[in-house]
Design an enzyme around this catalytic site. Structure first.
Site, PDB file in Angstrom:
ATOM      1  N   TYR A 153       0.834  -1.202   0.000  1.00 39.14           N
ATOM      2  CA  TYR A 153       0.000   0.000   0.000  1.00 39.14           C
ATOM      3  C   TYR A 153       0.871   1.254   0.000  1.00 39.14           C
ATOM      4  O   TYR A 153       1.894   1.314   0.694  1.00 39.14           O
ATOM      5  CB  TYR A 153      -0.933   0.027   1.209  1.00 39.14           C
ATOM      6  CG  TYR A 153      -2.054  -0.982   1.152  1.00 39.14           C
ATOM      7  CD1 TYR A 153      -2.310  -1.732   0.010  1.00 39.14           C
ATOM      8  CD2 TYR A 153      -2.888  -1.186   2.245  1.00 39.14           C
ATOM      9  CE1 TYR A 153      -3.344  -2.658  -0.040  1.00 39.14           C
ATOM     10  CE2 TYR A 153      -3.929  -2.105   2.209  1.00 39.14           C
ATOM     11  CZ  TYR A 153      -4.145  -2.837   1.067  1.00 39.14           C
ATOM     12  OH  TYR A 153      -5.166  -3.753   1.025  1.00 39.14           O
ATOM     13  N   SER A 162     -13.825  -3.927  -0.318  1.00 41.96           N
ATOM     14  CA  SER A 162     -14.685  -3.199  -1.265  1.00 41.96           C
ATOM     15  C   SER A 162     -16.162  -3.427  -0.969  1.00 41.96           C
ATOM     16  O   SER A 162     -16.940  -3.785  -1.866  1.00 41.96           O
ATOM     17  CB  SER A 162     -14.369  -3.588  -2.711  1.00 41.96           C
ATOM     18  OG  SER A 162     -14.918  -2.655  -3.620  1.00 41.96           O
ATOM     19  N   LEU A 221     -18.486  -1.405  -0.683  1.00 43.04           N
ATOM     20  CA  LEU A 221     -19.343  -0.484  -1.443  1.00 43.04           C
ATOM     21  C   LEU A 221     -19.051  -0.558  -2.936  1.00 43.04           C
ATOM     22  O   LEU A 221     -19.485   0.298  -3.701  1.00 43.04           O
ATOM     23  CB  LEU A 221     -19.154   0.953  -0.949  1.00 43.04           C
ATOM     24  CG  LEU A 221     -19.387   1.189   0.542  1.00 43.04           C
ATOM     25  CD1 LEU A 221     -19.201   2.660   0.876  1.00 43.04           C
ATOM     26  CD2 LEU A 221     -20.773   0.712   0.964  1.00 43.04           C
ATOM     27  N   GLY A 250     -16.304  -0.017  -4.589  1.00 47.69           N
ATOM     28  CA  GLY A 250     -15.579   1.161  -5.028  1.00 47.69           C
ATOM     29  C   GLY A 250     -16.369   2.449  -4.969  1.00 47.69           C
ATOM     30  O   GLY A 250     -15.987   3.452  -5.574  1.00 47.69           O
ATOM     31  N   GLY A 251     -17.484   2.450  -4.261  1.00 51.04           N
ATOM     32  CA  GLY A 251     -18.319   3.644  -4.143  1.00 51.04           C
ATOM     33  C   GLY A 251     -19.614   3.570  -4.924  1.00 51.04           C
ATOM     34  O   GLY A 251     -20.506   4.408  -4.744  1.00 51.04           O
ATOM     35  N   LEU A 291     -22.092   1.644  -4.554  1.00 53.98           N
ATOM     36  CA  LEU A 291     -23.232   1.389  -3.684  1.00 53.98           C
ATOM     37  C   LEU A 291     -23.451   2.488  -2.645  1.00 53.98           C
ATOM     38  O   LEU A 291     -24.272   2.337  -1.739  1.00 53.98           O
ATOM     39  CB  LEU A 291     -23.049   0.040  -2.969  1.00 53.98           C
ATOM     40  CG  LEU A 291     -23.132  -1.195  -3.866  1.00 53.98           C
ATOM     41  CD1 LEU A 291     -22.604  -2.431  -3.148  1.00 53.98           C
ATOM     42  CD2 LEU A 291     -24.576  -1.422  -4.328  1.00 53.98           C
ATOM     43  N   GLY A 310     -24.605   5.493  -3.218  1.00 48.44           N
ATOM     44  CA  GLY A 310     -25.478   6.533  -3.748  1.00 48.44           C
ATOM     45  C   GLY A 310     -24.840   7.233  -4.930  1.00 48.44           C
ATOM     46  O   GLY A 310     -24.979   8.452  -5.099  1.00 48.44           O
ATOM     47  N   LYS A 350     -25.062  11.166  -6.399  1.00 47.06           N
ATOM     48  CA  LYS A 350     -23.864  11.998  -6.307  1.00 47.06           C
ATOM     49  C   LYS A 350     -23.442  12.525  -7.672  1.00 47.06           C
ATOM     50  O   LYS A 350     -22.969  13.655  -7.797  1.00 47.06           O
ATOM     51  CB  LYS A 350     -22.729  11.192  -5.670  1.00 47.06           C
ATOM     52  CG  LYS A 350     -22.956  10.876  -4.194  1.00 47.06           C
ATOM     53  CD  LYS A 350     -21.834  10.024  -3.637  1.00 47.06           C
ATOM     54  CE  LYS A 350     -22.073   9.672  -2.173  1.00 47.06           C
ATOM     55  NZ  LYS A 350     -21.005   8.806  -1.629  1.00 47.06           N
TER      56      LYS A 350
END
Length: 328
Positions: free
Chosen positions: A53, A211, A213, A215-216, A218, A220, A224
């Protein structure tokens, strides 16, 4: 905060795991320290990182940030169940990656130095290494455990049959073997329900979803995008998912509106309700996002809600484990 056992072990971990992948690339060191302090205040005792990372070859940037946080003292290291990973390339040489005994031991020593600690609570294989025999892998892991440098061993991104291989090899050595599997798992990515989760539950291996969500997607994402505040929703896995599954996501966000819940919170709550799941990984970029993640623990995903979610995001085949999921 709720706590549960990590797989079949006696080790207690929080039901949410703090992921640190954003520390360095997206979040500054001071802000990363603030998030870890806040997580500790909220009762999160399970922190996950990896030697790769930071994504600069061999530098281990994120581990170093976690290490400088531990170095502040005040019981920080003692309070945390620390997980990191080995597999990815940490140098230019042919032996600077993978799961050879040489690399496992060398990578562990390097991680300990960056993390400023004398032991790793959960040392995870970041990917399966098909060219290295399991006897060699377990020889190295058992050595690190005997030396007190590693407490438990886990896997990440393994197939179900890889879990069986690994655990049966460990059983022949009378070793504890794997105690966790970290895999991608969310409402949009449910293939682990076929083989990985059934195998893990059979062997007492805890599931740590990454993950949660997608990667985002889920969180919204459609709303957005309309508001111009999409952030992660415009790149990577999330952008592809939004493009390919717009109708599903529209139905998803409508359901969340009907229920009066934040999409990200419901997506996490669904994972917390799934069999075999120990702790989903939350990867906040701010302390406020971490506060939001805790709201998922107050949402009850009952049978009726679960059925609605299955309608929007159908499981693979008939649902559940194989072979019933695809066979008559």
């Amino acid at each position: 905060m709720e706590y549960t056992n990590l797989g079949r072990t006696g080790l207690k971990v929080s039901r949410l795991c703090l992921g640190t992948m954003n520390f360095g690339p997206a979040t500054t060191e001071p802000d990363s320290h603030a998030i870890m302090d806040h997580g500790r205040e909220l009762g999160l005792n399970f922190y996950d990182t990896a030697n790769v990372y930071g994504w600069k070859l061999g530098e281990g940037i994120t581990e170093k940030i976690v290490g400088t946080w531990f170095a502040q003292g005040g019981g920080r290291r003692e309070d945390i169940v620390l997980a990191t990973k080995v597999y990815g390339g940490m140098g230019e040489g042919p032996n600077d990656k993978g799961l050879s005994a040489r690399h496992i031991v060398a990578a562990c020593e390097a991680s300990l130095e960056r993390l400023r600690t004398d032991h790793i609570d959960l040392y995870q294989m970041h990917h399966v290494e098909r060219s290295t025999p399991w006897e060699e892998i377990w020889q190295a892991m058992d050595l690190l455990v005997a030396q007190g440098k590693v407490r438990y061993v886990g896997s990440s991104n393994f197939a179900g049959w890889n879990l069986v291989q690994a655990q049966e090899s460990a059983n022949r050595r009378h070793s504890l073997g794997l105690v966790s599997e970290q895999c991608i798992y969310n409402l949009m990515t449910r293939h682990v329900e076929l083989e990985v989760i059934p195998a893990a539950m059979e062997y007492g291996i805890g599931i740590i979803p990454w993950s949660p969500l997608h990667g985002g997607a889920l969180s919204g994402a459609l709303r957005k995008l309309e508001q111009g505040s999409a952030g992660r929703s415009t790149s990577g896995r999330s952008a592809e998912a939004v493009e390919q599954h717009r109708d599903q996501l529209a139905a998803w966000e409508k359901l969340c509106d009907e229920r009066g819940v934040d999409p990200a919170h419901l997506a996490m709550a669904w994972l917390l309700s799934r069999p075999g799941v120990t702790a989903p990984i939350v990867g906040p970029r701010t302390s406020e996002q971490l506060d939001g993640a805790l709201a998922s623990m107050d949402i009850d995903v009952d049978e009726a809600l679960s059925s609605r979610l299955d309608e929007i995001f159908p499981p693979v085949g008939h649902g559940g484990p194989g072979p019933e999921a695809w066979a008559w």
